[in-house]
Design an enzyme around this catalytic site. Structure first.
Site: not given
Ligand code: LLP
Length: 407
Positions: A308, A338, A367
């Site tokens: 990202y 690589c 994450y």
């Molecule tokens: N609920 C649902 C249905 C979700 O899909 C997600 C995150 C959350 C809650 C929690 O979201 P948060 O509070 O953590 O923003 N890998 C990415 C973020 C992907 C989030 C996916 N869904 C990153 O590293 O920024």
């Protein structure tokens, strides 16, 4: 960004690397507990529950701490439900939020008595076949989304998630045909906001829908609560103002309608700031005017910058004491994978490094490990916890080379 010897002002980075190896995820128990508490007291509305969104980090010891703090959890897969139950969450404190899942995954949740959200009419029928007479929650796509990158916007016309608002009546008819009762509505518009405006606006949709659906007992407004990855530059989310606005709206709604359970699903807010990722500088070179600081943290260990273009603050712990100095001009911090996209930081000032220095990457708890992979056949890193009493405990050992040979 600078030279810094200690992690969380508590433990020497080099001491940790000597004892546990490199790279290493280091977690701070006090910070994790603090973030859980902040979310729990977001609103004073009585029927308020926080579902920790465990996809951010499913380390079993961290899950146990979150449970001790009284949070519930969400799950995206049988794997997450399995880990959560092992961490001591009873099924009634778990919510399965399915997206394009197989019938067997629904069966797993139904067998365990876990509350399920479905996000398409197709999935509703798949669930209906194995959950006759049961309850179901519908994930609504509110037609608008938000997020720090297009890959994490989960609402709106181009997002794969949720049921379109106009299809909700049809969803109720389908649920009815299986004897299922629609008892909840949920949404998640995207990940990482630092201003609560969009979230508060999106709440209105579920509240409006629930007015006409008397069987609804739960509304889940989703996660997305951001943290300031750029220290001292980005503001902290004003939880007090946001919570006050939510309280006012929820109290008014329940006075006019009925008492209802309200849930939120923060992942990043709970888990991001409790971790620093440590690595080691392995090589330094200047090619055609660009300085490349190479280290052992690749996108196999932390994928956020590569995936990202995410920003993480970086400090360097020198392996021998020396005065602070920066590179002339921007330098790049890169990993051992690589691929030329294996970049942790680019186009920003970096402290001067030497081989053997420790790299400290901030806010890596969400994450981070949960998206790590053994790409290039590099074993997964270890994880340690700085406990409340200051002692350090290994909470996941480093994967071994032998474990890469699994059939
Ligand atoms: N609920 C649902 C249905 C979700 O899909 C997600 C995150 C959350 C809650 C929690 O979201 P948060 O509070 O953590 O923003 N890998 C990415 C973020 C992907 C989030 C996916 N869904 C990153 O590293 O920024």
């Amino acid at each position: 960004m600078g030279y810094c010897d200690k992690v969380f002002n508590k433990v020497e980075a080099h001491e940790l690397l000597r004892e546990f190896g490199s790279p290493l995820y280091v977690y701070d128990e006090a910070t994790l507990r603090q973030r859980c508490r902040e979310m729990k007291k977001l609103v004073s509305y009585p029927q308020f529950r926080v579902n920790y969104s465990a996809k951010a980090n499913t380390n079993p010891q961290l899950l146990k701490i979150v449970r001790e703090e009284g949070l519930d959890v969400d799950a995206m897969s049988p794997g997450e439900m399995y880990l959560e139950e092992l961490a001591g969450f009873p099924p009634e404190r778990i919510m399965f939020i399915g997206n394009n899942v197989a019938q067997g995954e629904f069966e797993y949740a139904v067998r365990r008595g876990i509350y399920i959200s479905v996000d398409s009419l197709s999935q509703l029928k798949t669930l209906g076949a194995v959950n006759r007479g049961g309850e179901v929650c519908l994930r609504v796509n509110p037609e608008v989304g938000a997020g720090h990158h297009e890959k994490v916007v989960t609402g709106g016309k181009k997002a794969k998630f949720g049921i379109a608002i106009e299809d909700i009546p049809q969803a109720c008819t389908i649920a009815d045909s299986f004897g299922m009762t629609v008892t909840g509505l949920n949404q998640h518009i995207g990940s990482l906001f630092l201003d609560g405006g969009d979230y508060l606006a999106a709440m209105e949709l579920l509240l409006t829908l629930a007015e006409e659906m008397p069987a609804i007992h739960t509304l889940d407004f989703g996660g997305g609560f951001g943290i300031p990855y750029r220290h001292g530059v980005e503001p902290r989310l004003d939880l007090k103002a946001m919570g006050a606005a939510m309280d006012e709206r929820l109290n008014a709604w329940s006075a006019q309608n009925r008492a209802i359970t309200v849930r939120i699903e923060p992942g990043r807010y709970i888990a991001a700031e409790c971790s620093n990722l440590l690595g080691t500088v392995t090589a330094i070179k200047n090619n055609y005017g660009n300085t490349f600081v190479g280290c052992d943290i690749g996108f196999n260990t932390l994928i956020r910058p590569a995936m990202y273009d995410s920003y993480h603050e970086i400090d360097i712990a020198p392996h021998t004491p020396r005065a602070y100095a920066e590179y002339d001009g921007p330098a790049w911090l890169v990993g051992p994978i690589c691929e030329s996209g294996d970049i942790l930081a680019h186009d920003r000032p970096l402290p001067r490094c030497e081989e053997g220095d420790a790299v400290i990457i901030h806010d890596a708890g969400a994450y981070g490990y949960s998206m790590a992979s053994p790409y290039n056949s590099r074993p997964l890193p270890a994880e340690v916890l700085i406990q409340a009493d200051g002692s350090v405990r290994l909470i996941r050992r480093r994967q071994s080379l032998e474990e890469l040979w699994q059939i």
